[in-house]
Design an enzyme around this catalytic site. Structure first.
Site, PDB file in Angstrom:
ATOM      1  N   GLU A   1      -3.784 -18.524  46.052  1.00 32.43           N
ATOM      2  CA  GLU A   1      -4.069 -17.777  47.540  1.00 32.43           C
ATOM      3  C   GLU A   1      -4.493 -19.096  48.267  1.00 32.43           C
ATOM      4  OE1 GLU A   1      -6.908 -14.735  46.647  1.00 32.43           O
ATOM      5  OE2 GLU A   1      -8.435 -16.160  46.203  1.00 32.43           O
ATOM      6  N   ILE A   2      -4.063 -18.968  49.705  1.00 28.90           N
ATOM      7  CA  ILE A   2      -4.221 -19.630  50.751  1.00 28.90           C
ATOM      8  C   ILE A   2      -5.011 -18.637  51.724  1.00 28.90           C
ATOM      9  CG2 ILE A   2      -3.585 -21.221  52.540  1.00 28.90           C
ATOM     10  CD1 ILE A   2      -1.184 -22.047  50.798  1.00 28.90           C
TER      11      ILE A   2
END
Length: 522
Positions: free
Chosen positions: A363-364
């Site tokens: 996840e960013i």
């Protein structure tokens, strides 16, 4: 659908099943797979298009890959508008995972960070050994590397919990029931930490953005732009690359506690909520009893017909001859008297968790999507419920549901162009046409490629210089249920997203009453 998902989950988690039971489960799963998965819905929600998702253009006006092909990274970095973001990679790991950590670093450095030089934060519940730190620094090129230890309070469950018989009994019981990782206390600790504490660590707090990494992951495509900057430019706050259903028995009560939290706190939900829930409010009618009885569209006609038949029967008053002749009305009255209202096991306030979640090992995101009053309160509420040890709540469903309390669909980006593998699950896009326009240029001799052969470009491709493993099936196709929901919602008008269009109950009742009276008279 829920029965099928639970059966699949039982099979996946049943490591002690005997051979006969396993064969039965496999046969059932394969049958349902052929029916439901091999013919995924098209982006408009119909079943008319049988193309696998991986062979479709899923871009919408509301979300699409930031670039449709490779970009010239050197020109991109030299552009005056380029601003490196206050961001870092974050990895939770242990000294014994050094080999897998190096594998991950080598992959992300080759495919992205050799050009952008973002820093790394490594976290451990034990102090990192000097040998570990030295070898990690050796394989990072021009990037700041920091090592942090997680404090006792953040890593361990409170003493009034972990020192009880109930705690250890709950962990052992999950193992006895073959819940995946359920008997591993360390896994429960990891999920709890990532659910609501990782972003509180001082080393992570220094940054506005983070990109989560895990030991032993692979990247298959070159990322020739800066994801942090592009998310900033497009007002995206959270990015994912894989969305899949959760194993049901790991989170049986998560949604119940979530709905309780929403009710107590009066939370105004974002539109992202619709990605993770099934809405049973599918019947619009002035009759509250009908609304209460009808959970699925196929129930509507029968319940309305029953209502009308009984109404016509009761209009006959004390005329027993007319009553006796009204076989249709009598049968419907008897049927209703014998009927029990169908209870949807996991439905709360007309909604149910559909088990979809962003696979959070990639996840960013902006730290602020977690570090805010609502999400922090949500985590504390879940903590008090004991679900992180009484059940095996993963950080992925907690993140996903927690984010949907505050975010809208437009705040989220699908990094479809990033090829990624963790464990046995992978996503790898087709290459875009014209990848050869900008050839690969290594920033360091260690990243030079000899005779590199990339996958052939496709008209619907979005990847840059991808080399996808051929023996693993694309997750978009093998678990496309959640992808389909995502695409359907993104194709709808902002603010008017629904899984299915609600039935007009009043209009249906009017037509059915006309048909009934024509057939049976007054």
């Amino acid at each position: 659908m829920l029965l099928i998902r639970r059966t699949i989950n039982a099979f996946l988690g049943c490591i002690h099943c005997n051979l006969t039971a396993t064969c039965i489960l496999i046969a059932f799963v394969i049958t349902m797979y052929v029916v439901l998965v091999s013919e995924p819905a098209s982006v408009d929600g119909t079943m008319g298009n049988f193309l696998p998702f991986s062979k479709m253009d899923l871009a919408t006006k509301r979300d699409r890959p930031f670039y449709s092909n490779c970009v010239n990274t050197q020109d991109y970095l030299l552009n005056p508008s380029y601003i490196k973001q206050n961001a870092s990679f974050v990895m939770l790991t242990r000294n014994g995972e050094l080999e897998d950590v190096i594998k991950t670093i080598n992959s992300i450095e080759e495919h992205f960070n050799q050009w952008f030089h973002y820093p790394y934060v490594f976290l451990n519940d034990q102090p990192f050994e000097e040998d570990f730190k030295a070898k990690v620094r050796d394989v990072t090129v021009g990037a700041l590397v920091e090592f942090g230890t997680i404090d006792e309070i953040s890593w361990n469950f409170p003493s009034d919990v972990k020192d009880t018989f109930e705690f250890y009994n709950a962990i052992e019981d999950q193992g006895d029931r073959s819940i995946l990782y359920g008997n591993l206390e360390s896994y429960h600790k990891m999920c709890r930490f990532y659910s609501g504490l990782f972003y509180k660590h001082p080393l992570v707090q220094k940054y506005e953005w983070y990109w989560r990494l895990e030991p032993d992951v692979e990247f298959f495509c070159d990322i020739t732009y800066d994801p942090f900057l592009e998310m900033l430019r497009t007002n995206k706050k959270y990015g994912f690359t894989i969305i899949i259903p959760e194993l049901y028995w790991t989170v049986p009560n998560l949604f119940r506690h979530t709905k309780s939290f929403i009710s107590q706190k009066g939370v105004t939900l974002g539109s992202l909520w619709k990605l993770f829930t099934k809405d049973y409010d599918i019947f619009e009618s002035d009759d509250p009893e009908l609304r209460d009885w009808i959970n699925y569209d196929f129930q509507a006609k029968a319940k309305i017909s029953e209502k009308i038949a009984i109404e016509q029967l009761l209009k006959k008053g004390d005329d027993f001859q007319q009553i006796n002749d009204d076989k249709e009305g009598i049968m419907n009255l008897i049927h209703k008297a014998r009927s029990r209202k169908h209870i949807v096991e996991d439905k709360f306030f007309n909604e149910e968790y559909n088990l979809c979640h962003f696979w959070s090992n990639f996840e960013i995101a902006r730290l602020s999507v977690f570090d805010n009053d609502i999400y922090n309160s949500f985590f504390q509420y879940l903590e008090k419920s004991g679900g992180f040890w009484k059940e095996r709540w993963g950080d992925a469903p907690v993140h996903s549901i927690g984010l949907s309390l505050t975010l809208d669909l437009d705040d989220v980006h699908y990094f479809r162009d990033i090829g990624y593998r963790h464990s046995t699950i992978q996503h790898c896009p087709h290459n875009a046409m014209g990848n050869e326009e900008f050839s690969y240029l290594a920033s360091d001799s260690k990243f030079k490629r000899k005779n590199a052969a990339y996958d052939e470009g496709r008209e619907f491709g979005c990847g840059c210089r991808c080399r996808c493993p051929k023996k693993k099936r694309e997750i978009e196709d093998s678990m496309g249920f959640c992808v389909n929901i995502w695409v359907n919602l993104l194709n709808q008008q902002r603010g008017h997203e629904r899984h299915v269009e609600a039935l007009n109950g009043n209009e249906m009742e009017e037509h059915i009453r006309e048909d009934y009276l024509r057939q049976f008279g007054n």
